[in-house]
Design an enzyme around this catalytic site. Structure first.
Site, mmCIF file in Angstrom:
data_model
loop_
_atom_site.group_PDB
_atom_site.id
_atom_site.type_symbol
_atom_site.label_atom_id
_atom_site.label_comp_id
_atom_site.label_asym_id
_atom_site.label_seq_id
_atom_site.Cartn_x
_atom_site.Cartn_y
_atom_site.Cartn_z
ATOM 1 N N ILE A 1 0.721 -1.269 0.174
ATOM 2 C CA ILE A 1 0.053 0.021 0.092
ATOM 3 C C ILE A 1 0.928 1.489 -0.156
ATOM 4 C CG2 ILE A 1 -0.267 0.272 2.574
ATOM 5 C CD1 ILE A 1 -3.215 0.530 2.115
ATOM 6 N N HIS B 1 5.804 -12.027 5.620
ATOM 7 C CA HIS B 1 5.824 -11.555 4.565
ATOM 8 C C HIS B 1 7.193 -11.330 3.702
ATOM 9 C CE1 HIS B 1 5.665 -8.253 7.131
ATOM 10 N NE2 HIS B 1 6.297 -7.443 6.343
ATOM 11 N N GLY C 1 12.467 -3.156 11.945
ATOM 12 C CA GLY C 1 11.368 -2.376 11.024
ATOM 13 C C GLY C 1 10.080 -3.413 10.569
ATOM 14 N N ASN D 1 11.575 -8.411 6.779
ATOM 15 C CA ASN D 1 11.859 -7.817 7.897
ATOM 16 C C ASN D 1 11.525 -8.851 9.041
ATOM 17 O OD1 ASN D 1 12.994 -5.507 7.109
ATOM 18 N ND2 ASN D 1 11.043 -4.744 6.504
HETATM 19 P P1 AMP Z 1 7.265 -4.700 7.354
HETATM 20 O O1 AMP Z 1 7.557 -3.228 7.774
HETATM 21 O O2 AMP Z 1 8.242 -5.546 6.849
HETATM 22 O O3 AMP Z 1 6.197 -5.609 8.400
HETATM 23 O O4 AMP Z 1 6.072 -4.478 6.330
HETATM 24 C C1 AMP Z 1 4.644 -4.458 6.192
HETATM 25 C C2 AMP Z 1 4.320 -3.651 4.888
HETATM 26 O O5 AMP Z 1 2.893 -3.872 4.855
HETATM 27 C C3 AMP Z 1 4.747 -2.228 4.831
HETATM 28 O O6 AMP Z 1 5.436 -2.156 3.608
HETATM 29 C C4 AMP Z 1 3.301 -1.621 4.646
HETATM 30 O O7 AMP Z 1 3.377 -0.623 3.597
HETATM 31 C C5 AMP Z 1 2.533 -2.738 4.137
HETATM 32 N N1 AMP Z 1 0.754 -2.655 4.375
HETATM 33 C C6 AMP Z 1 0.351 -2.185 5.443
HETATM 34 N N2 AMP Z 1 -0.902 -2.421 5.278
HETATM 35 C C7 AMP Z 1 -1.149 -2.864 4.128
HETATM 36 C C8 AMP Z 1 -2.112 -2.906 3.357
HETATM 37 N N3 AMP Z 1 -3.711 -2.863 3.822
HETATM 38 N N4 AMP Z 1 -2.116 -3.738 2.038
HETATM 39 C C9 AMP Z 1 -0.975 -3.808 1.494
HETATM 40 N N5 AMP Z 1 0.231 -3.311 2.113
HETATM 41 C C10 AMP Z 1 0.084 -2.888 3.502
#
Ligand code: AMP
Ligand code: ZN
Length: 115
Positions: free
Chosen positions: A34, A101, A94, A88
């Site tokens: 997102i 993921h 982070g 991460n």
């Molecule tokens: P991390 O910081 O490695 O846990 O990555 C989490 C990721 O999820 C971040 O890059 C966010 O931008 C992404 N994110 C959060 N909410 C959503 C959402 N609803 N749809 C897609 N990506 C998301």
């Protein structure tokens, strides 16, 4: 553990909240981040909830390998031979969503080491 009712990515996997889905696999799902940090920024997630990459690799090594092949398929489909994969693992580096993921990033120059 298969699903956590409070987990954002479990809700996307379940279809309870929308995601911009680019790949649907039996055990994995890929959707656009997102808040993209590169022209291609997709997250590949296992359908089963685990809090991080190490836990997923332990719980289901074959599925974990599928994350890497799904990442390559997504990058190839979008026209990228070169891409960066990031897991991460832990708040200290982070991680903000505690459902495993893999970030698939491509389409701009990237420096090393990462920030
Ligand atoms: P991390 O910081 O490695 O846990 O990555 C989490 C990721 O999820 C971040 O890059 C966010 O931008 C992404 N994110 C959060 N909410 C959503 C959402 N609803 N749809 C897609 N990506 C998301
Ligand atoms: Zn989850």
């Amino acid at each position: 553990m298969t699903a956590d009712p409070d987990c954002l990515f479990c809700k996307i996997v379940a279809g309870d909240i929308p995601g911009d889905i680019v790949h649907t696999g039996e055990r994995t799902l890929a959707f656009r981040d997102i808040n993209p940090q590169a022209p291609l920024h997709v997250l590949v997630v296992p359908r089963d909830h685990e809090p991080n990459a190490a836990a997923s690799a332990h719980a289901d090594p074959e599925m974990f390998a599928e994350i890497a092949t799904t990442a390559r398929a997504v990058a190839t489909a979008e026209g990228y031979d070169d891409y960066r994969l990031v897991f991460n693992t832990g708040a200290g580096v982070g991680q903000t969503v505690f459902h495993t993921h893999c970030h698939v990033l491509a389409g701009r120059p990237m420096t090393w080491p990462p920030g």
